[in-house]
Design a protein around this motif. Structure first.
Motif, PDB file in Angstrom:
ATOM      1  N   TRP A 134       0.823  -1.209   0.000  1.00 58.35           N
ATOM      2  CA  TRP A 134       0.000   0.000   0.000  1.00 58.35           C
ATOM      3  C   TRP A 134       0.858   1.260   0.000  1.00 58.35           C
ATOM      4  O   TRP A 134       0.723   2.118  -0.886  1.00 58.35           O
ATOM      5  N   LEU A 156       3.318  -9.052  -5.284  1.00 61.62           N
ATOM      6  CA  LEU A 156       2.256  -9.865  -5.872  1.00 61.62           C
ATOM      7  C   LEU A 156       2.821 -10.642  -7.055  1.00 61.62           C
ATOM      8  O   LEU A 156       4.003 -10.561  -7.375  1.00 61.62           O
ATOM      9  N   HIS A 193       1.119  -8.865 -12.584  1.00 65.87           N
ATOM     10  CA  HIS A 193       0.670  -7.496 -12.354  1.00 65.87           C
ATOM     11  C   HIS A 193       1.620  -6.444 -12.926  1.00 65.87           C
ATOM     12  O   HIS A 193       1.228  -5.302 -13.104  1.00 65.87           O
ATOM     13  N   PHE A 204      -4.144   0.562  -7.597  1.00 61.83           N
ATOM     14  CA  PHE A 204      -4.121  -0.891  -7.471  1.00 61.83           C
ATOM     15  C   PHE A 204      -3.360  -1.318  -6.218  1.00 61.83           C
ATOM     16  O   PHE A 204      -3.819  -2.169  -5.453  1.00 61.83           O
ATOM     17  N   CYS A 205      -2.201  -0.718  -5.995  1.00 59.77           N
ATOM     18  CA  CYS A 205      -1.396  -1.047  -4.808  1.00 59.77           C
ATOM     19  C   CYS A 205      -2.115  -0.650  -3.525  1.00 59.77           C
ATOM     20  O   CYS A 205      -2.038  -1.366  -2.522  1.00 59.77           O
ATOM     21  N   SER A 207      -5.018  -3.284  -3.065  1.00 58.35           N
ATOM     22  CA  SER A 207      -4.453  -4.603  -2.789  1.00 58.35           C
ATOM     23  C   SER A 207      -3.755  -4.624  -1.434  1.00 58.35           C
ATOM     24  O   SER A 207      -3.891  -5.586  -0.670  1.00 58.35           O
ATOM     25  N   LEU A 211      -9.063  -7.456  -2.690  1.00 56.97           N
ATOM     26  CA  LEU A 211      -8.119  -7.987  -3.680  1.00 56.97           C
ATOM     27  C   LEU A 211      -8.819  -8.317  -4.994  1.00 56.97           C
ATOM     28  O   LEU A 211      -8.302  -8.011  -6.082  1.00 56.97           O
ATOM     29  N   ALA A 260      -9.831  -4.996  -6.732  1.00 51.21           N
ATOM     30  CA  ALA A 260      -8.664  -4.333  -7.330  1.00 51.21           C
ATOM     31  C   ALA A 260      -8.221  -5.052  -8.591  1.00 51.21           C
ATOM     32  O   ALA A 260      -7.920  -4.426  -9.604  1.00 51.21           O
ATOM     33  N   GLY A 261      -8.192  -6.372  -8.543  1.00 51.51           N
ATOM     34  CA  GLY A 261      -7.791  -7.141  -9.717  1.00 51.51           C
ATOM     35  C   GLY A 261      -8.740  -6.945 -10.887  1.00 51.51           C
ATOM     36  O   GLY A 261      -8.316  -6.764 -12.025  1.00 51.51           O
TER      37      GLY A 261
END
Length: 102
Positions: free
Chosen positions: A23, A31, A35, A47-48, A51, A92, A95-96
């Protein structure tokens, strides 16, 4: 009992630290390598953030479970893990789905 509590707490600490690194430091490499290619540079920060918060939720759920187990030694203590895991997995997956371009 002590060993079980220690293991749950240790895994919780590892997850919390990984979540914070993902984060705050945007360590997307923590990950899967997928990604690197699937998240655009302009979406990397968001995204970070999502996640990392997801992994952090899982870690906090584990830490709360460890504390509850140490205090109560009741199997229902794992409900804290279940709640943290559900919230973390939801973040998660969101976000994905939102930021992976492929």
């Amino acid at each position: 009992m002590f060993i079980g509590v220690a293991v749950v707490a240790a895994v919780g600490i590892v997850c919390a630290v990984l979540g914070l690194l993902l984060w705050k430091k945007e360590k997307i490499g923590l990950l899967h390598d997928y990604h690197y290619a699937a998240v655009t540079e302009e979406n990397k920060k968001d995204f970070c953030r999502l996640s990392g918060q997801g992994v952090l939720c899982i870690g906090i759920g584990l830490l709360v479970t460890a504390v509850l187990l140490a205090v109560t030694d009741h199997p229902a203590s794992f409900l804290a893990f279940a709640a943290g895991f559900a919230a973390g997995l939801g973040l998660l997956l969101y976000a994905g789905k939102k930021y992976n371009t492929t």
